[in-house]
Design a protein around this motif. Structure first.
Motif, PDB file in Angstrom:
ATOM      1  N   LEU A 171       0.834  -1.194   0.000  1.00  0.00           N
ATOM      2  CA  LEU A 171       0.000   0.000   0.000  1.00  0.00           C
ATOM      3  C   LEU A 171       0.866   1.241   0.000  1.00  0.00           C
ATOM      4  O   LEU A 171       1.888   1.284   0.671  1.00  0.00           O
ATOM      5  CB  LEU A 171      -0.899   0.035   1.238  1.00  0.00           C
ATOM      6  N   GLN A 172       0.432   2.230  -0.757  1.00  0.00           N
ATOM      7  CA  GLN A 172       1.125   3.515  -0.780  1.00  0.00           C
ATOM      8  C   GLN A 172       0.087   4.613  -0.675  1.00  0.00           C
ATOM      9  O   GLN A 172      -0.969   4.539  -1.305  1.00  0.00           O
ATOM     10  CB  GLN A 172       1.916   3.685  -2.079  1.00  0.00           C
ATOM     11  N   SER A 173       0.387   5.606   0.134  1.00  0.00           N
ATOM     12  CA  SER A 173      -0.494   6.757   0.242  1.00  0.00           C
ATOM     13  C   SER A 173       0.113   7.889  -0.564  1.00  0.00           C
ATOM     14  O   SER A 173       1.251   8.281  -0.330  1.00  0.00           O
ATOM     15  CB  SER A 173      -0.643   7.163   1.706  1.00  0.00           C
ATOM     16  N   VAL A 181      -3.153   3.832  -2.795  1.00  0.00           N
ATOM     17  CA  VAL A 181      -2.873   3.031  -3.981  1.00  0.00           C
ATOM     18  C   VAL A 181      -2.506   1.630  -3.502  1.00  0.00           C
ATOM     19  O   VAL A 181      -1.597   1.464  -2.690  1.00  0.00           O
ATOM     20  CB  VAL A 181      -1.725   3.634  -4.821  1.00  0.00           C
ATOM     21  N   VAL A 182      -3.233   0.631  -3.985  1.00  0.00           N
ATOM     22  CA  VAL A 182      -2.983  -0.762  -3.618  1.00  0.00           C
ATOM     23  C   VAL A 182      -2.269  -1.432  -4.794  1.00  0.00           C
ATOM     24  O   VAL A 182      -2.746  -1.367  -5.927  1.00  0.00           O
ATOM     25  CB  VAL A 182      -4.307  -1.505  -3.320  1.00  0.00           C
ATOM     26  N   ARG A 183      -1.136  -2.054  -4.509  1.00  0.00           N
ATOM     27  CA  ARG A 183      -0.405  -2.782  -5.549  1.00  0.00           C
ATOM     28  C   ARG A 183      -0.389  -4.252  -5.147  1.00  0.00           C
ATOM     29  O   ARG A 183       0.022  -4.598  -4.044  1.00  0.00           O
ATOM     30  CB  ARG A 183       1.015  -2.249  -5.669  1.00  0.00           C
ATOM     31  N   MET A 184      -0.875  -5.093  -6.053  1.00  0.00           N
ATOM     32  CA  MET A 184      -0.878  -6.534  -5.817  1.00  0.00           C
ATOM     33  C   MET A 184      -0.010  -7.188  -6.883  1.00  0.00           C
ATOM     34  O   MET A 184      -0.261  -7.022  -8.073  1.00  0.00           O
ATOM     35  CB  MET A 184      -2.294  -7.087  -5.864  1.00  0.00           C
ATOM     36  N   ALA A 207     -15.368  -4.117  -1.868  1.00  0.00           N
ATOM     37  CA  ALA A 207     -15.106  -4.674  -0.533  1.00  0.00           C
ATOM     38  C   ALA A 207     -14.237  -3.734   0.292  1.00  0.00           C
ATOM     39  O   ALA A 207     -14.478  -3.541   1.492  1.00  0.00           O
ATOM     40  CB  ALA A 207     -14.439  -6.045  -0.660  1.00  0.00           C
ATOM     41  N   LEU A 208     -13.231  -3.135  -0.333  1.00  0.00           N
ATOM     42  CA  LEU A 208     -12.356  -2.200   0.392  1.00  0.00           C
ATOM     43  C   LEU A 208     -13.126  -0.945   0.807  1.00  0.00           C
ATOM     44  O   LEU A 208     -12.959  -0.458   1.921  1.00  0.00           O
ATOM     45  CB  LEU A 208     -11.141  -1.838  -0.467  1.00  0.00           C
ATOM     46  N   THR A 236      -9.871   3.705  -2.177  1.00  0.00           N
ATOM     47  CA  THR A 236      -8.661   3.488  -2.977  1.00  0.00           C
ATOM     48  C   THR A 236      -8.677   4.363  -4.217  1.00  0.00           C
ATOM     49  O   THR A 236      -9.690   4.465  -4.908  1.00  0.00           O
ATOM     50  CB  THR A 236      -8.541   2.014  -3.403  1.00  0.00           C
ATOM     51  N   GLU A 237      -7.542   4.989  -4.479  1.00  0.00           N
ATOM     52  CA  GLU A 237      -7.361   5.746  -5.704  1.00  0.00           C
ATOM     53  C   GLU A 237      -7.327   4.776  -6.882  1.00  0.00           C
ATOM     54  O   GLU A 237      -7.974   4.967  -7.888  1.00  0.00           O
ATOM     55  CB  GLU A 237      -6.051   6.546  -5.629  1.00  0.00           C
TER      56      GLU A 237
END
Length: 85
Positions: free
Chosen positions: A37-39, A45-48, A69-70, A77-78
């Motif tokens: 995760l990055q703010s 911003v979620v990176r998977m 869900a988030l 989330t952006e």
């Protein structure tokens, strides 16, 4: 979908702890998913990062449900980035 529920809980835990998490996907041949995760300016911003193409495809297919869900868990989330490692 069970994967969406599990990943959204992991993203929430990662957010609360401020650390990167690694999820093992079932069945085992699907590999792992690294959640980072990055703010950026107040936006999350979620990176998977999926270790297999199958896991990546599964994430892409369930992207709208994951966003939903988030949001339901209170995480706006952006964007969610899904990449293959």
């Amino acid at each position: 979908h069970q994967l969406v529920e599990q990943l959204s809980q992991l993203v929430l835990a990662s957010h609360d702890r401020g650390e990167q998490l690694v999820a093992r996907v079932s069945p085992p041949d699907m590999g792992t998913i690294v959640i980072d995760l990055q703010s950026q300016g107040g936006d999350l911003v979620v990176r998977m990062e999926a270790s297999s193409g199958d896991a990546q495809q599964l994430l892409v297919e369930h992207l709208p449900q994951l966003h939903e869900a988030l949001n339901h868990l209170g995480l706006t989330t952006e964007r969610i980035e899904i990449v293959r490692s």
